[in-house]
Write an enzyme that holds these catalytic residues in place. Structure first.
Site, PDB file in Angstrom:
ATOM      1  N   CYS A   1      -2.240   8.776   2.654  1.00  0.00           N
ATOM      2  CA  CYS A   1      -2.049   8.215   1.448  1.00  0.00           C
ATOM      3  C   CYS A   1      -3.339   8.477   0.516  1.00  0.00           C
ATOM      4  O   CYS A   1      -3.337   8.817  -0.443  1.00  0.00           O
ATOM      5  CB  CYS A   1      -1.852   6.878   1.400  1.00  0.00           C
TER       6      CYS A   1
ATOM      7  N   GLU B   1       0.982  -1.205  -0.131  1.00  0.00           N
ATOM      8  CA  GLU B   1       0.091   0.114  -0.009  1.00  0.00           C
ATOM      9  C   GLU B   1       0.913   1.317  -0.049  1.00  0.00           C
ATOM     10  O   GLU B   1       1.488   1.607   0.935  1.00  0.00           O
ATOM     11  CB  GLU B   1      -1.141   0.009   1.018  1.00  0.00           C
TER      12      GLU B   1
HETATM   13  P1  NDP Z   1       9.245   5.194   3.994  1.00  0.00           P
HETATM   14  O1  NDP Z   1       8.405   4.298   2.846  1.00  0.00           O
HETATM   15  O2  NDP Z   1      10.583   5.437   4.036  1.00  0.00           O
HETATM   16  O3  NDP Z   1       8.967   4.610   5.387  1.00  0.00           O
HETATM   17  C1  NDP Z   1       7.890   3.427   5.657  1.00  0.00           C
HETATM   18  C2  NDP Z   1       8.521   2.229   6.260  1.00  0.00           C
HETATM   19  O4  NDP Z   1       9.353   1.433   5.221  1.00  0.00           O
HETATM   20  C3  NDP Z   1       9.167   2.480   7.500  1.00  0.00           C
HETATM   21  O5  NDP Z   1       9.025   1.332   8.358  1.00  0.00           O
HETATM   22  C4  NDP Z   1      10.546   2.387   6.830  1.00  0.00           C
HETATM   23  O6  NDP Z   1      11.510   2.255   7.971  1.00  0.00           O
HETATM   24  C5  NDP Z   1      10.545   1.483   5.927  1.00  0.00           C
HETATM   25  N1  NDP Z   1      11.614   1.477   4.659  1.00  0.00           N
HETATM   26  C6  NDP Z   1      12.047   2.487   3.948  1.00  0.00           C
HETATM   27  N2  NDP Z   1      12.872   2.184   3.242  1.00  0.00           N
HETATM   28  C7  NDP Z   1      13.153   0.676   3.288  1.00  0.00           C
HETATM   29  C8  NDP Z   1      13.761  -0.207   2.432  1.00  0.00           C
HETATM   30  N3  NDP Z   1      14.684   0.232   1.553  1.00  0.00           N
HETATM   31  N4  NDP Z   1      13.759  -1.450   2.905  1.00  0.00           N
HETATM   32  C9  NDP Z   1      12.894  -1.917   3.854  1.00  0.00           C
HETATM   33  N5  NDP Z   1      11.945  -0.851   4.482  1.00  0.00           N
HETATM   34  C10 NDP Z   1      12.143   0.426   4.236  1.00  0.00           C
HETATM   35  O7  NDP Z   1       8.343   6.513   4.443  1.00  0.00           O
HETATM   36  P2  NDP Z   1       8.928   7.914   4.722  1.00  0.00           P
HETATM   37  O8  NDP Z   1       8.666   8.321   6.102  1.00  0.00           O
HETATM   38  O9  NDP Z   1      10.395   8.222   4.384  1.00  0.00           O
HETATM   39  O10 NDP Z   1       8.107   9.071   3.686  1.00  0.00           O
HETATM   40  C11 NDP Z   1       8.443   9.220   2.489  1.00  0.00           C
HETATM   41  C12 NDP Z   1       7.333   9.549   1.408  1.00  0.00           C
HETATM   42  O11 NDP Z   1       6.496   8.220   1.497  1.00  0.00           O
HETATM   43  C13 NDP Z   1       6.438  10.422   2.005  1.00  0.00           C
HETATM   44  O12 NDP Z   1       6.614  11.673   1.758  1.00  0.00           O
HETATM   45  C14 NDP Z   1       5.157   9.759   1.364  1.00  0.00           C
HETATM   46  O13 NDP Z   1       5.097  10.213   0.054  1.00  0.00           O
HETATM   47  C15 NDP Z   1       5.374   8.346   1.368  1.00  0.00           C
HETATM   48  N6  NDP Z   1       4.495   7.837   2.347  1.00  0.00           N
HETATM   49  C16 NDP Z   1       3.441   7.051   2.233  1.00  0.00           C
HETATM   50  C17 NDP Z   1       2.683   6.649   3.076  1.00  0.00           C
HETATM   51  C18 NDP Z   1       1.243   5.879   2.772  1.00  0.00           C
HETATM   52  O14 NDP Z   1       0.579   5.915   3.820  1.00  0.00           O
HETATM   53  N7  NDP Z   1       1.157   5.488   1.662  1.00  0.00           N
HETATM   54  C19 NDP Z   1       3.138   6.512   4.538  1.00  0.00           C
HETATM   55  C20 NDP Z   1       4.357   7.211   4.877  1.00  0.00           C
HETATM   56  C21 NDP Z   1       4.877   7.607   3.607  1.00  0.00           C
HETATM   57  P3  NDP Z   1      12.305   3.579   8.508  1.00  0.00           P
HETATM   58  O15 NDP Z   1      11.657   4.286   8.974  1.00  0.00           O
HETATM   59  O16 NDP Z   1      13.348   2.689   9.610  1.00  0.00           O
HETATM   60  O17 NDP Z   1      13.293   4.178   7.377  1.00  0.00           O
END
Ligand code: NDP
Length: 464
Positions: free
Chosen positions: A270, A234
């Site tokens: 989102c 998602e």
């Molecule tokens: P991320 O996608 O980076 O974080 C979401 C989760 O994924 C966190 O637990 C993070 O861990 C983990 N993660 C990040 N990179 C990896 C990887 N390469 N491999 C495995 N796990 C990973 O979201 P951000 O907080 O950086 O937000 C960035 C952008 O993402 C936002 O501006 C928005 O556009 C989008 N977003 C969308 C969401 C939604 O509800 N669809 C929710 C949040 C963000 P860790 O925190 O340790 O990096």
């Protein structure tokens, strides 16, 4: 990223955490695999009683966990309380419905007559240990909408939560344990994203679900694909909010819904409406009222009841938003309101509710997700143009359309490339309805029957 609770309203670090080392992770994976062997054999009534106990605990602790969420990621206290209440409701919904959603299915006797398959059944068996990689924006809800169906199906869960919400992450691991789920049924792994791949590739882990950015989704899906494990993704969205001229009589409702749909959760959802696509007959009236309403919002301390919009959750998140807006303004867009940091709030990561007009496809914000209180406003001449513009995005999570015209509704419901089409209201998730997207918003569905079956081994059991 360090694992830390940092208050986005002040920028102050509240607590930092040492990530778990490889041995601690191994212990938890082993425990999850052991717990699965017992949990899968419990009956639905037992699981439902535990899930209801978790919901009761959550209800009783609503204010405490809401304060934690607000302190860690800046959502208003009122919305944090509402999120906790919604989680308890979803837990009870799955407690009530899991057994019927996963009941054996029998083929139509007419279809299998004389085939030898007359007594065959389709059975939904749990898959095993499921890894959940979750984001900070709805730090309870994103997890519960995975955990409630997964546990009710007989799976066990490992939570790798976002590094900026460790207190909420620890609370969740503790909650299910205190509710009575056996040790190992649901555990938090306090690790950074670099530790995810090894866990995912561990043979004891059967599947993964991720909510978050495209980059994170791509990384997890690639590793899971390589290891041939199913995933539900998602990811982001840039949902259209279309207003047709047939909505002229209810423009005030459309405007107030548009504002809520854009700034809910400080603009970081989102399924927030992000692109406002308005028919030219009602454009001027809508734009004027929408901008006025966005300007009137109170930005400030998320613990204060009078606050509508709190800070962006992270300093990086605000910087990303600022870059998107500056890119648009430098290429000719106009800020009808906002466009910068509120001068009265120098500490913390606040951003003014902003409406941009004159956006073109040369601007990043036209195709990227604006994760904060920034709306883009477009004028269209007719329905075809509205559909084309709504679909002119890499994302396809949900969509909103204001029209009472039945023919228009048919067209939008048929043609919008999204996992949801909501008429005359804003996108919301409900446990009984599937939730998820198409295109780069991901694949698979959460919630409803689809969500609980996503992590099941759909087994044909054939009796000769
Ligand atoms: P991320 O996608 O980076 O974080 C979401 C989760 O994924 C966190 O637990 C993070 O861990 C983990 N993660 C990040 N990179 C990896 C990887 N390469 N491999 C495995 N796990 C990973 O979201 P951000 O907080 O950086 O937000 C960035 C952008 O993402 C936002 O501006 C928005 O556009 C989008 N977003 C969308 C969401 C939604 O509800 N669809 C929710 C949040 C963000 P860790 O925190 O340790 O990096």
């Amino acid at each position: 990223m360090p694992i830390a609770s940092v208050d986005p309203a002040t920028g102050r670090t509240l607590e930092t955490f040492e990530p778990m080392d490889a041995a601690a992770v191994e212990e938890r994976v082993a425990k999850a695999a052991r717990a699965f062997r017992e949990h899968r054999e419990t009956d639905f009534a037992t699981r439902a009683a535990l899930m209801r106990a978790a919901a009761d605990l959550l209800d009783g602790e609503r204010d405490t966990i809401a304060r934690t969420m607000t302190a860690e990621m800046g959502k208003t206290f009122a919305s944090a309380r509402a999120e906790a209440a919604k989680c308890a409701k979803a837990m009870r919904w799955y407690a009530d419905h899991a057994e019927e959603l996963l009941a054996d299915e029998h083929p139509d006797p007419a279809d299998v007559a004389d085939s030898g398959a007359e007594r065959a059944v389709v059975r939904y068996r749990p898959l095993g240990v499921v890894l959940a990689v979750m984001p900070w924006n709805f730090p309870l809800w994103q997890v519960v909408r995975f955990a409630a169906p997964a546990l009710m199906a007989g799976n066990t869960g490992l939570l790798k939560h976002a590094s900026n919400v460790p207190r909420t992450a620890l609370y969740l691991g503790d909650l299910f344990h205190r509710a009575g789920f056996a040790d190992g049924c649901f555990q938090t792994l306090l690790v950074g994203s670099g530790a995810v791949e090894d866990v995912l590739r561990d043979p004891r882990v059967a599947a993964a679900t991720l909510t978050g950015s495209e980059g994170a989704g791509r990384a997890v899906a690639a590793a899971a694909g390589d290891a041939i494990k199913p995933t539900v993704l998602e990811l982001g969205g840039s949902d259209p909010f279309v207003v047709m001229s047939s909505a002229a009589a209810e423009l005030d409702d459309a405007v107030s819904t548009a504002v809520t749909a854009r700034v809910q959760n400080n603009g970081q959802s989102c399924i927030a409406a992000k692109r406002f696509i308005v028919h030219e007959d009602v454009y001027d009236a809508f734009a004027e009222r929408f901008v006025r309403a966005m300007e009137r919002l109170t930005v400030g301390d998320p613990m204060d009841d009078s606050t509508d919009v709190g800070p962006v959750a992270t300093e990086q998140g605000r910087a990303d938003l600022e870059e998107l807006v500056e890119d648009a303004l430098s290429r000719g867009a106009a800020a009808l309101c906002g466009g910068g940091r509120p001068a009265a709030l120098p500490d913390g990561w606040f951003y003014e509710p902003t409406v941009l007009a004159g956006v073109t496809d040369a601007m990043r914000i036209h195709r990227e997700e604006a994760f904060g209180p920034v709306a883009t406003l477009y004028r269209v001449p007719d329905l075809d143009a509205a559909v084309a513009l709504a679909n002119d995005t890499p994302f396809g999570l949900s969509s909103n359309v204001w029209t009472r015209d039945a023919d228009e509704q048919r067209r939008f419901a048929r043609d919008l490339e999204a996992g949801g089409v909501f008429f005359n209201g804003m996108t919301a998730s409900h446990p009984a309805l599937p939730f998820g997207g198409v295109k780069r918003s991901g694949y698979g569905r959460e919630l409803s029957a689809q969500g609980i079956r996503a992590f099941c081994n759909v087994t044909t059991v054939w009796f000769g």
